[in-house]
Design an enzyme around this catalytic site. Structure first.
Site, PDB file in Angstrom:
ATOM      1  CG  ASP A 202       4.507  -5.896   1.503  1.00 26.46           C
ATOM      2  OD1 ASP A 202       3.544  -5.366   2.094  1.00 26.46           O
ATOM      3  OD2 ASP A 202       4.738  -7.107   1.533  1.00 26.46           O
TER       4      ASP A 202
ATOM      5  CG  HIS B  32      -1.785   2.962   2.852  1.00 26.84           C
ATOM      6  ND1 HIS B  32      -0.995   1.910   2.474  1.00 26.84           N
ATOM      7  CD2 HIS B  32      -2.849   2.419   3.508  1.00 26.84           C
ATOM      8  CE1 HIS B  32      -1.556   0.768   2.880  1.00 26.84           C
ATOM      9  NE2 HIS B  32      -2.678   1.056   3.519  1.00 26.84           N
TER      10      HIS B  32
ATOM     11  CG  LEU C 134       9.205   6.410 -15.831  1.00 26.86           C
ATOM     12  CD1 LEU C 134      10.208   5.247 -15.789  1.00 26.86           C
ATOM     13  CD2 LEU C 134       9.122   7.046 -14.433  1.00 26.86           C
TER      14      LEU C 134
HETATM   15  C1  FPP Z   1       1.339  -2.625   0.920  1.00 23.59           C
HETATM   16  O1  FPP Z   1       1.585  -2.285   2.251  1.00 23.59           O
HETATM   17  C2  FPP Z   1       0.905  -1.484   0.162  1.00 23.59           C
HETATM   18  C3  FPP Z   1      -0.332  -1.339  -0.408  1.00 23.59           C
HETATM   19  C4  FPP Z   1      -1.378  -2.351  -0.276  1.00 23.59           C
HETATM   20  C5  FPP Z   1      -0.739  -0.160  -1.152  1.00 23.59           C
HETATM   21  C6  FPP Z   1       0.332   0.567  -1.896  1.00 23.59           C
HETATM   22  C7  FPP Z   1      -0.022   1.993  -1.899  1.00 23.59           C
HETATM   23  C8  FPP Z   1       0.834   3.025  -1.785  1.00 23.59           C
HETATM   24  C9  FPP Z   1       2.282   2.889  -1.755  1.00 23.59           C
HETATM   25  C10 FPP Z   1       0.347   4.405  -1.627  1.00 23.59           C
HETATM   26  C11 FPP Z   1      -0.230   5.075  -2.785  1.00 23.59           C
HETATM   27  C12 FPP Z   1       0.233   4.673  -4.122  1.00 23.59           C
HETATM   28  C13 FPP Z   1       0.424   5.537  -5.152  1.00 23.59           C
HETATM   29  C14 FPP Z   1       0.730   5.006  -6.496  1.00 23.59           C
HETATM   30  C15 FPP Z   1       0.350   6.980  -4.990  1.00 23.59           C
HETATM   31  P1  FPP Z   1       0.726  -2.984   3.374  1.00 23.59           P
HETATM   32  O2  FPP Z   1      -0.357  -2.052   3.757  1.00 23.59           O
HETATM   33  O3  FPP Z   1       0.278  -4.333   2.923  1.00 23.59           O
HETATM   34  O4  FPP Z   1       1.771  -3.110   4.504  1.00 23.59           O
HETATM   35  P2  FPP Z   1       1.856  -4.244   5.625  1.00 23.59           P
HETATM   36  O5  FPP Z   1       2.220  -5.523   4.908  1.00 23.59           O
HETATM   37  O6  FPP Z   1       2.923  -3.743   6.509  1.00 23.59           O
HETATM   38  O7  FPP Z   1       0.510  -4.315   6.286  1.00 23.59           O
END
Ligand code: FPP
Length: 230
Positions: A19, A36, A130
């Protein structure tokens, strides 16, 4: 380290709610997609570090069912990023003994992403260091419902667990939020939770090692009494 500890140290199922990508980007005046992308780099770091920390299964919350309600542009950027990750990382997974699996619904994902997932699952199937599970279009409540519907005979804890998936030992959530957000609800029945204020794009191998160290320092009682509490 005593033999029993070595054994348990080598089989941790860690799960991460990654997050803070959006906030990491906004604080830098960048578009959310940049957060991201930096998050994908943090995924690479975590996957590389996990086996040496005794993690045998790593489940990452990459896209929740609820994430479909984000702006179409962000959803599309995330899908492209996931596709790129699979294209770029599958060879490294094979070389490092990482077996990739996806959990969640596949029927609403872009067909190209599903094809890449299936190819990566097939090519990495022999990996034993893993198991990397990517939760995509994932809802834990739906996964529990699905499992219950698939059982034709008596529903037992064991039969449900076998269909839902392995118990989680360590659950990490970054960015200071302290919720499960429909992630691995059944599997986290006895999980140890580690919450860190670190935004996911800033999460390092050292942070993962710290979370594992905190996990080992916990007294897991599973409802019983242990030497520490007697
Ligand atoms: C939450 O941060 C994250 C996500 C909704 C997506 C997770 C994706 C990645 C880490 C990138 C790609 C993944 C892989 C497996 C290569 P948020 O956008 O909700 O952050 P915020 O709460 O600050 O808005």
């Amino acid at each position: 380290m005593p033999a029993a500890e070595v054994m348990s140290a080598s089989s941790i199922h860690a799960a991460i709610i990654m997050d803070g990508n959006g906030r990491w980007a906004s604080r830098r005046g960048l578009p959310r997609a940049a957060g991201h992308r930096a998050g994908a780099a943090a995924v690479r770091r975590a996957v590389e570090a996990a086996p040496d920390l005794g993690i045998s299964t790593l489940t990452l919350y990459a896209f929740s069912e609820g994430n479909w309600s984000r702006p179409a542009r962000e959803v599309s950027a995330l899908m492209k990023l996931l596709g790129r990750y699979l294209t770029e990382e599958t060879a490294r997974c094979i070389a490092n003994g990482v077996r990739l699996q996806a959990i969640g619904r596949r029927d609403r994902l872009p067909p190209r992403l599903v094809a890449l997932l299936e190819e990566s699952e097939r090519k990495t199937a022999a990996g034993t260091r893993l198991v990397l599970r990517l939760a995509l279009d994932y809802s834990s409540r739906k996964s529990i419902l699905d499992a219950a519907r698939r059982i034709s005979g008596e529903v037992t804890e064991e039969s449900l667990s076998a269909l839902i998936g392995p118990d989680v030992d360590l659950l990490i959530r970054t960015s200071g939020e302290q919720r499960l957000s429909d992630f691995l609800l059944w599997e986290c029945a006895y999980a140890e939770f580690v919450f860190t204020p670190r935004m996911w794009p800033d999460f390092t191998a050292k942070d993962l090692a710290q979370a594992v160290a905190e996990f080992h320092a916990r007294d897991r009682r599973f409802g019983a009494v242990t030497a520490r509490t007697a």
